[in-house]
Scaffold this motif. Sequence first.
Motif, short mmCIF file in Angstrom:
data_model
loop_
_atom_site.label_atom_id
_atom_site.label_comp_id
_atom_site.label_asym_id
_atom_site.label_seq_id
_atom_site.Cartn_x
_atom_site.Cartn_y
_atom_site.Cartn_z
N VAL A 32 0.84 -1.21 0.00
CA VAL A 32 0.00 0.00 0.00
C VAL A 32 0.87 1.26 0.00
CG1 VAL A 32 -1.63 1.36 1.38
CG2 VAL A 32 -2.00 -1.10 1.07
N PHE A 33 1.92 1.26 0.82
CA PHE A 33 2.80 2.43 0.88
C PHE A 33 3.50 2.66 -0.46
CE2 PHE A 33 2.54 2.22 5.55
CZ PHE A 33 2.48 3.58 5.83
N TRP A 37 3.05 5.97 -2.73
CA TRP A 37 4.25 6.75 -3.04
C TRP A 37 4.40 6.98 -4.54
CZ3 TRP A 37 8.52 4.83 -5.84
CH2 TRP A 37 9.60 5.72 -5.94
N LEU A 38 4.31 5.90 -5.32
CA LEU A 38 4.46 6.02 -6.77
C LEU A 38 3.28 6.79 -7.36
CD1 LEU A 38 5.97 5.42 -9.35
CD2 LEU A 38 4.84 3.18 -9.44
N ALA A 126 -7.12 7.09 -11.15
CA ALA A 126 -6.83 5.67 -11.37
C ALA A 126 -5.63 5.49 -12.29
CB ALA A 126 -8.07 4.98 -11.95
N ASP A 127 -5.51 6.36 -13.31
CA ASP A 127 -4.36 6.28 -14.21
C ASP A 127 -3.06 6.50 -13.45
OD1 ASP A 127 -5.79 5.72 -16.48
OD2 ASP A 127 -5.92 7.80 -17.16
N ALA A 128 -3.06 7.48 -12.56
CA ALA A 128 -1.85 7.79 -11.79
C ALA A 128 -1.47 6.63 -10.87
CB ALA A 128 -2.05 9.06 -10.97
N ALA A 134 -0.11 -2.36 -9.34
CA ALA A 134 0.57 -3.57 -9.82
C ALA A 134 1.76 -3.92 -8.93
CB ALA A 134 1.02 -3.38 -11.26
N LEU A 135 2.54 -2.91 -8.53
CA LEU A 135 3.67 -3.17 -7.63
C LEU A 135 3.19 -3.61 -6.26
CD1 LEU A 135 6.12 -0.24 -8.49
CD2 LEU A 135 6.28 -2.65 -9.16
#
Length: 371
Positions: A32-33, A37-38, A126-128, A134-135
């Motif tokens: 989640v973090f 972050w990304l 959602a795009d961002a 996925a990560l």
Amino acid sequence: MEFAYIPSPSRGVLHLGPIPLRGYAFCIIIGVFVAVWLGNRRWIARGGRPGTVADIAVWAVPFGLVGGRLYHVVTDYQLYFSEGQDWVDAFKIWEGGLGIWGAIAFGAVGAWIGCRSRGIPLPAWADALAPGIALAQAIGRWGNWFNQELYGRETDLPWALHITSSTDGRVPGYYHPTFLYESLWCIGVAVLVIWADRRFKLGHGRAFALYVAAYCAGRFWIEAMRVDEAHHFLGMRLNEWTSIAVFLLAVLYIVLSARRRPGREEVVEPGASDGDTDDDGAAVKLDKKSEDEKSEGENSDAEKSDAEKSEAKTSEAEKSEAKTSEAEKSEDEKKETAKADSDSSSSESETADSSSSVEVKDEEAESAKKA
């Protein structure tokens, strides 16, 4: 015969006094973090405010956890509600069991609530977040390794997963590490989405749809390898059918969205350009601010120089006028002096003439007396 393999942890929980530290929970939290972050970096790069992704994640994450658990419990209800099972176990989320389909669906509902309260379009958010999700999945799958679950068929490959637990119907042995396959696949999906987003400037939810489609393509073949208990329909596991259906919907969305709304959103967060930014956006904002201040300084110097020149010209003009005035005054004084001298000479001449006349008269008078 001994061969190389991936060992399983002897236990998935450590006790720090009375506090249990569970590997599965840690993997979910770390995921989640990383996603936030990304997602925050990508959101700022798109023109949003820093911190907005985290604010909306406060809504999305709890909804996602509830949805993921509900999907798992509903599709595998026999694990909790069949004879000999304890239905209370359905609430023990730390023991594993989250369905990604339910997590994404319910998480989207929570994100919609958060986006609506901020006036932000959900597709842009959602795009961002798409590659970050996925990560997060790639990291979260290692929670299954801690719990010794979700493995595939038996194999003698060097990267086989060694299962040692015999609880809940497990049979110790060497199996395909499907958790690892899915983890690596999700990393590839994240890289694909980031590349495609930069290359094609995806917008209006298409980056998220690409993530969904790419994940489903991998989940289909990985799901086919799993040997854990699951419902089947027409010879395939339920999650395989779900992968096919969701994949087709995602591809359809990409095609229709590209036709109806090509390009990206110009504004993803109202008023974001007026606020301060950090991370990637900070450099841009600070550079812009520095350039503005430099420009203002140059303009100020130019204005100051012009003012000084103007003052110098004004001073010179005043001096010239003063000189002219003094010259004119001097000329006037000379004229007045000359006039005064002329008047004085005239007066003296008149006085002299008058005196001469008086003297002549006196002489004539004296002559008359003598006669």
